[in-house]
Design a protein around this motif. Sequence first.
Motif, mmCIF file in Angstrom:
data_model
loop_
_atom_site.group_PDB
_atom_site.id
_atom_site.type_symbol
_atom_site.label_atom_id
_atom_site.label_comp_id
_atom_site.label_asym_id
_atom_site.label_seq_id
_atom_site.Cartn_x
_atom_site.Cartn_y
_atom_site.Cartn_z
ATOM 1 N N ARG A 43 0.853 -1.195 0.000
ATOM 2 C CA ARG A 43 0.000 0.000 0.000
ATOM 3 C C ARG A 43 0.889 1.244 0.000
ATOM 4 O O ARG A 43 1.884 1.308 0.726
ATOM 5 N N SER A 45 0.375 5.369 0.461
ATOM 6 C CA SER A 45 -0.577 6.420 0.849
ATOM 7 C C SER A 45 0.094 7.775 0.784
ATOM 8 O O SER A 45 1.211 7.950 1.264
ATOM 9 N N ASP A 46 -0.622 8.744 0.208
ATOM 10 C CA ASP A 46 -0.152 10.119 0.104
ATOM 11 C C ASP A 46 -1.260 11.033 0.628
ATOM 12 O O ASP A 46 -2.101 11.506 -0.137
ATOM 13 N N PRO A 47 -1.297 11.264 1.948
ATOM 14 C CA PRO A 47 -2.366 12.097 2.503
ATOM 15 C C PRO A 47 -2.372 13.528 1.962
ATOM 16 O O PRO A 47 -3.428 14.149 1.865
ATOM 17 N N THR A 52 -4.371 6.993 -2.358
ATOM 18 C CA THR A 52 -3.901 5.708 -1.844
ATOM 19 C C THR A 52 -3.940 4.698 -2.979
ATOM 20 O O THR A 52 -4.936 4.608 -3.696
ATOM 21 N N ASP A 127 3.589 -1.183 3.582
ATOM 22 C CA ASP A 127 2.851 0.075 3.635
ATOM 23 C C ASP A 127 3.841 1.238 3.659
ATOM 24 O O ASP A 127 4.807 1.210 4.421
ATOM 25 N N THR A 129 3.668 5.517 3.797
ATOM 26 C CA THR A 129 2.922 6.767 3.858
ATOM 27 C C THR A 129 3.891 7.898 3.574
ATOM 28 O O THR A 129 4.951 8.000 4.201
#
Length: 152
Positions: A43, A45-47, A52, A127, A129
């Motif tokens: 995964r 994720s790029d807030p 995502t 994961d 981020t």
Amino acid sequence: MSPNGTSGPCSETASRATATSYAAGVDKKDPELLLSAFHPDGRLSDPYNDATQVGHDQIRGVLGMLAKFVTTYHIVGNTRYDIDGDTATGEAYCLAHKILPDAQAIVGAVRYQDKYSRRNGEWRLDDRTVIIDWTRTDTVSLNAAGTEIVGA
């Protein structure tokens, strides 16, 4: 042997190799190198951009999202890993440079907050981020190939 190693490098070395494979895969626009950093169900994720991607097919799409840039250039700096058997967490600091066709360079201070695991002898990301701490925009000079050569 993959860049994250199957022949027994220490866990920290393998984790760092995985972190740099991601950066090199993005910069070279090399989907296989990029995907070598992730397990198939990994995964990303790029807030900051509310994005995502899960799994190799979606993560491969990151390269398409970066197509508007002439080039990208990631410099991976400090890294820290906490390893517990076949799992690990870590953080890698990075300066990411993204050059637009009009010679505008977006430079960002990025931290990758990672979760790793070793499966079948290979350390890869479960994961990642992407945390963007700050950005700035500069004008750069481009060489004939269209890549950054001199800050202006």
